[in-house]
Design a protein around this motif. Sequence first.
Motif, PDB file in Angstrom:
ATOM      1  N   UNK A 131       0.877  -1.188  -0.007  1.00  9.26           N
ATOM      2  CA  UNK A 131      -0.327  -0.292  -0.718  1.00  9.26           C
ATOM      3  C   UNK A 131       1.046   1.278   0.295  1.00  9.26           C
ATOM      4  N   UNK A 132       1.937   1.276   0.790  1.00  7.02           N
ATOM      5  CA  UNK A 132       2.943   2.140   1.041  1.00  7.02           C
ATOM      6  C   UNK A 132       3.451   2.398  -0.409  1.00  7.02           C
ATOM      7  N   UNK A 133       3.588   1.580  -1.457  1.00  4.78           N
ATOM      8  CA  UNK A 133       4.447   1.651  -2.226  1.00  4.78           C
ATOM      9  C   UNK A 133       3.840   2.413  -3.403  1.00  4.78           C
ATOM     10  N   UNK A 134       1.786   1.755  -2.711  1.00  5.60           N
ATOM     11  CA  UNK A 134       1.742   2.326  -4.005  1.00  5.60           C
ATOM     12  C   UNK A 134       0.631   3.874  -4.399  1.00  5.60           C
ATOM     13  N   UNK A 135       0.725   3.566  -3.191  1.00  4.52           N
ATOM     14  CA  UNK A 135       0.664   5.631  -2.558  1.00  4.52           C
ATOM     15  C   UNK A 135      -0.661   5.343  -2.412  1.00  4.52           C
ATOM     16  N   UNK A 136      -1.043   4.961  -1.812  1.00  7.16           N
ATOM     17  CA  UNK A 136      -2.581   4.402  -1.297  1.00  7.16           C
ATOM     18  C   UNK A 136      -2.023   4.018  -0.376  1.00  7.16           C
ATOM     19  N   UNK A 137      -4.111   4.044   1.076  1.00  9.64           N
ATOM     20  CA  UNK A 137      -3.416   3.793   2.727  1.00  9.64           C
ATOM     21  C   UNK A 137      -4.080   2.054   2.292  1.00  9.64           C
ATOM     22  N   UNK A 138      -3.965   1.339   3.330  1.00 10.46           N
ATOM     23  CA  UNK A 138      -3.790  -0.158   3.791  1.00 10.46           C
ATOM     24  C   UNK A 138      -5.884  -0.057   3.420  1.00 10.46           C
ATOM     25  N   UNK A 139      -7.084   0.862   3.767  1.00 12.69           N
ATOM     26  CA  UNK A 139      -7.995   0.131   3.534  1.00 12.69           C
ATOM     27  C   UNK A 139      -8.481   0.740   2.568  1.00 12.69           C
ATOM     28  N   UNK A 140      -7.576   0.604   1.197  1.00 15.70           N
ATOM     29  CA  UNK A 140      -8.100   1.014  -0.118  1.00 15.70           C
ATOM     30  C   UNK A 140      -7.638   0.162  -0.452  1.00 15.70           C
ATOM     31  N   UNK A 141      -6.523  -1.180  -0.178  1.00 16.87           N
ATOM     32  CA  UNK A 141      -5.713  -1.707  -0.797  1.00 16.87           C
ATOM     33  C   UNK A 141      -7.213  -3.063  -0.825  1.00 16.87           C
ATOM     34  N   UNK A 142      -7.335  -3.059   0.775  1.00 22.14           N
ATOM     35  CA  UNK A 142      -8.448  -3.534   1.165  1.00 22.14           C
ATOM     36  C   UNK A 142      -9.570  -3.723   0.170  1.00 22.14           C
ATOM     37  N   UNK A 143      -9.772  -2.484   0.484  1.00 28.25           N
ATOM     38  CA  UNK A 143     -11.526  -2.362  -1.078  1.00 28.25           C
ATOM     39  C   UNK A 143     -11.462  -3.144  -2.150  1.00 28.25           C
ATOM     40  N   UNK A 144     -10.155  -3.349  -3.062  1.00 25.85           N
ATOM     41  CA  UNK A 144      -9.843  -3.556  -3.481  1.00 25.85           C
ATOM     42  C   UNK A 144      -9.513  -5.003  -3.776  1.00 25.85           C
ATOM     43  N   UNK A 145      -8.576  -5.516  -2.844  1.00 25.99           N
ATOM     44  CA  UNK A 145      -8.056  -7.338  -2.979  1.00 25.99           C
ATOM     45  C   UNK A 145      -8.788  -7.337  -1.219  1.00 25.99           C
ATOM     46  N   UNK A 146      -9.953  -7.915  -1.116  1.00 24.16           N
ATOM     47  CA  UNK A 146     -10.101  -8.029   0.489  1.00 24.16           C
ATOM     48  C   UNK A 146      -8.681  -9.183   0.985  1.00 24.16           C
ATOM     49  N   UNK A 147      -8.641 -10.019   0.217  1.00 18.34           N
ATOM     50  CA  UNK A 147      -7.824 -10.999   0.942  1.00 18.34           C
ATOM     51  C   UNK A 147      -5.972 -10.624   0.465  1.00 18.34           C
ATOM     52  N   UNK A 148      -5.376 -11.422   1.550  1.00 15.46           N
ATOM     53  CA  UNK A 148      -3.863 -11.302   0.241  1.00 15.46           C
ATOM     54  C   UNK A 148      -3.666 -12.335  -0.513  1.00 15.46           C
ATOM     55  N   UNK A 149      -4.676 -13.312  -0.969  1.00 11.95           N
ATOM     56  CA  UNK A 149      -5.055 -14.263  -1.931  1.00 11.95           C
ATOM     57  C   UNK A 149      -5.314 -13.965  -3.393  1.00 11.95           C
ATOM     58  N   UNK A 150      -6.686 -12.190  -2.481  1.00 11.66           N
ATOM     59  CA  UNK A 150      -6.724 -11.713  -3.930  1.00 11.66           C
ATOM     60  C   UNK A 150      -6.063 -11.552  -4.989  1.00 11.66           C
ATOM     61  N   UNK A 151      -5.077 -10.632  -3.850  1.00 12.00           N
ATOM     62  CA  UNK A 151      -4.091 -10.189  -4.922  1.00 12.00           C
ATOM     63  C   UNK A 151      -3.174 -10.647  -5.284  1.00 12.00           C
ATOM     64  N   UNK A 152      -2.652 -11.605  -4.903  1.00 13.45           N
ATOM     65  CA  UNK A 152      -1.850 -12.420  -5.416  1.00 13.45           C
ATOM     66  C   UNK A 152      -2.114 -12.896  -7.349  1.00 13.45           C
ATOM     67  N   UNK A 153      -3.656 -13.265  -6.557  1.00 16.33           N
ATOM     68  CA  UNK A 153      -4.068 -13.758  -8.581  1.00 16.33           C
ATOM     69  C   UNK A 153      -4.351 -12.670  -9.225  1.00 16.33           C
ATOM     70  N   UNK A 154      -4.413 -11.427  -9.021  1.00 19.68           N
ATOM     71  CA  UNK A 154      -5.248 -10.780  -9.745  1.00 19.68           C
ATOM     72  C   UNK A 154      -3.362  -9.930 -10.064  1.00 19.68           C
ATOM     73  N   UNK A 155      -2.521 -10.382  -9.422  1.00 14.83           N
ATOM     74  CA  UNK A 155      -1.033  -9.966 -10.066  1.00 14.83           C
ATOM     75  C   UNK A 155      -0.612 -10.900 -10.881  1.00 14.83           C
ATOM     76  N   UNK A 156      -0.975 -11.695 -10.906  1.00 13.41           N
ATOM     77  CA  UNK A 156      -0.428 -13.471 -11.867  1.00 13.41           C
ATOM     78  C   UNK A 156      -1.863 -12.832 -13.428  1.00 13.41           C
ATOM     79  N   UNK A 157      -2.676 -12.935 -12.761  1.00 15.61           N
ATOM     80  CA  UNK A 157      -3.617 -13.080 -14.064  1.00 15.61           C
ATOM     81  C   UNK A 157      -3.669 -11.607 -14.588  1.00 15.61           C
TER      82      UNK A 157
END
Length: 216
Positions: free
Chosen positions: A33-59
């Motif tokens: 979140x810090x590297x992206x320049x957003x708050x951690x709440x914003x990250x979790x709104x887009x990707x509710x879990x770590x698994x969701x984020x990993x899937x999105x990066x791979x896809x």
Amino acid sequence: MRSDAKRNREQILDAAREIFVNEGPDAPLETVARRAGVGIATLYRRFPSREDLIRAVAAETVEALYKAVRRAREQEPDPFEALRRFMHAAVEMKIGAVLPSLFGLPVMERTIREVRDPAHPLEELLGECKAAGVLRPDAVAGDVIFMIVRLTRPLPGGRFAEDVPLAHRQLEIYLGGLRVSPGAGRRKRLPGPVIDAAWFRRLRSRMVAGRAPRDN
């Protein structure tokens, strides 16, 4: 998706891709979140879990490869120049640094099954190159994809400024080996296994599962 939400999503994925390469997929999401320049709440709104984020990066990475093949074929009437354009675009994506950091995770197998396979349009492009007589006849899609992976793996000792330019230079040398010049004599056949579609899928599934590939 609103433009600001889309921008946040892209910034988070870009940051996660870089963090996963350097620190692994278990890196703190606060760091992403810090590297992206957003708050951690914003990250979790887009990707509710770590698994969701990993899937999105791979896809996103695999889908980008698929689109790069299609775009290269649309932009370059010469099939070999289209192949060159695609391979340089794939080097810029650093797929050899991104995907290996995620292999072996349970989420990867499902993700890879759900995204489009870039090998299909690539095989069509290679077929056009061979029909035009500009590509050695024993080259297959797996040769192209795995060479890109090798070129974009980080060098030992950490990243340095010349890493990507060096990969592009070495890619041009590899492209010279793929191309057939008019009037060139018969080349010695390539050694080693032929990474055809079936072999490639088998190898990919083993890489995703975190196991070493076998011949059977």
